[in-house]
Design a protein around this motif. Structure first.
Motif, short mmCIF file in Angstrom:
data_model
loop_
_atom_site.label_atom_id
_atom_site.label_comp_id
_atom_site.label_asym_id
_atom_site.label_seq_id
_atom_site.Cartn_x
_atom_site.Cartn_y
_atom_site.Cartn_z
N ASN A 116 0.88 -1.17 0.00
CA ASN A 116 0.00 0.00 0.00
C ASN A 116 0.92 1.22 0.00
O ASN A 116 1.21 1.79 1.04
CB ASN A 116 -0.90 -0.03 1.25
CG ASN A 116 -1.86 1.12 1.32
OD1 ASN A 116 -2.11 1.81 0.33
ND2 ASN A 116 -2.40 1.36 2.50
N LEU A 123 -0.92 5.07 -6.67
CA LEU A 123 -1.02 4.13 -5.57
C LEU A 123 -0.77 2.73 -6.13
O LEU A 123 -1.45 2.30 -7.07
CB LEU A 123 -2.40 4.19 -4.92
CG LEU A 123 -2.69 3.19 -3.80
CD1 LEU A 123 -1.72 3.40 -2.63
CD2 LEU A 123 -4.13 3.29 -3.35
N PHE A 125 -1.17 -0.96 -5.02
CA PHE A 125 -1.92 -1.63 -3.96
C PHE A 125 -2.05 -3.11 -4.24
O PHE A 125 -2.59 -3.51 -5.27
CB PHE A 125 -3.30 -0.99 -3.83
CG PHE A 125 -4.05 -1.43 -2.60
CD1 PHE A 125 -3.81 -0.81 -1.38
CD2 PHE A 125 -4.98 -2.44 -2.65
CE1 PHE A 125 -4.49 -1.20 -0.23
CE2 PHE A 125 -5.67 -2.84 -1.53
CZ PHE A 125 -5.43 -2.22 -0.30
N GLY A 142 -7.74 -6.25 1.33
CA GLY A 142 -7.63 -4.80 1.42
C GLY A 142 -8.96 -4.09 1.26
O GLY A 142 -9.94 -4.68 0.82
N LEU A 144 -10.26 -0.06 -0.11
CA LEU A 144 -9.90 1.23 -0.70
C LEU A 144 -11.05 2.21 -0.47
O LEU A 144 -12.22 1.84 -0.52
CB LEU A 144 -9.69 1.12 -2.21
CG LEU A 144 -8.45 0.45 -2.74
CD1 LEU A 144 -8.51 0.42 -4.26
CD2 LEU A 144 -7.21 1.16 -2.28
N GLY A 153 -5.85 3.44 0.90
CA GLY A 153 -5.98 2.00 1.03
C GLY A 153 -5.61 1.54 2.42
O GLY A 153 -4.89 2.22 3.16
N ILE A 155 -4.64 -2.35 4.47
CA ILE A 155 -4.44 -3.80 4.45
C ILE A 155 -5.05 -4.35 5.74
O ILE A 155 -4.74 -3.87 6.84
CB ILE A 155 -2.93 -4.15 4.38
CG1 ILE A 155 -2.28 -3.54 3.14
CG2 ILE A 155 -2.76 -5.67 4.43
CD1 ILE A 155 -2.78 -4.05 1.81
#
Length: 160
Positions: A116, A123, A125, A142, A144, A153, A155
């Motif tokens: 991330n 970004l 991700f 994840g 967003l 974002g 995790i």
């Protein structure tokens, strides 16, 4: 390109390899849409995994390197989405991404390693892997958020 207006987070999952954990479903509840970044699973029965995700929210997926069953032929290798005006590019393997592609974020999987981070104004991700454990890597997915406040974002580690 698909355009989506979202007031809720976008769920991002990858590398399930035929295993959709109940904990993953719990974390994805309440998402506006779900993005699967490939390696859904290589078996004929693994199409049901995407169907189960679609019961929670509209689901978009790209094909991963193990997605070889006949049902997976319908999955595109890449996909472009616009969420509240933010351009997301989905690809399974980051090395298959063309840097000339205009986008705000590259969502990718394959490595099973969560990522991330912003790089060169984009970004990058990777939600990590939500399926079978590989080596000592965590089991993650994840979320967003794409809105007027920006593109962000997170995790999430599955409680196992």
């Amino acid at each position: 390109m698909h355009a989506v207006v979202s007031e809720r987070p976008v769920g991002v999952i990858s590398d399930t390899h035929g295993l959709l954990r109940p904990e993953a479903l719990t974390l994805l509840e309440g998402c506006e849409l779900i993005l699967h970044l490939g390696d859904v699973g290589g078996g004929d029965e693994d199409a049901a995994l995407l169907e189960r995700l679609a019961e929670l929210a509209p689901t978009f997926a790209v094909r991963g390197n193990i997605d070889s069953a006949p049902w997976a032929e319908a999955l595109p290798p890449t996909l472009d989405l616009s969420v509240n005006g933010w351009h997301l590019h989905l690809v399974h393997i980051l090395q298959d991404f063309d840097p000339a592609t205009p986008c705000n974020a590259v969502l990718h999987g394959h490595s099973h390693k969560p990522r991330n981070e912003w790089q060169d104004g984009r970004l990058l991700f990777n939600p990590g892997a939500a399926g079978k454990r590989r080596f000592r890597l965590p089991i993650t997915l994840g979320k967003l958020w794409a809105d007027e406040r920006g593109l962000r974002g997170a995790i999430l580690h599955l409680p196992l």
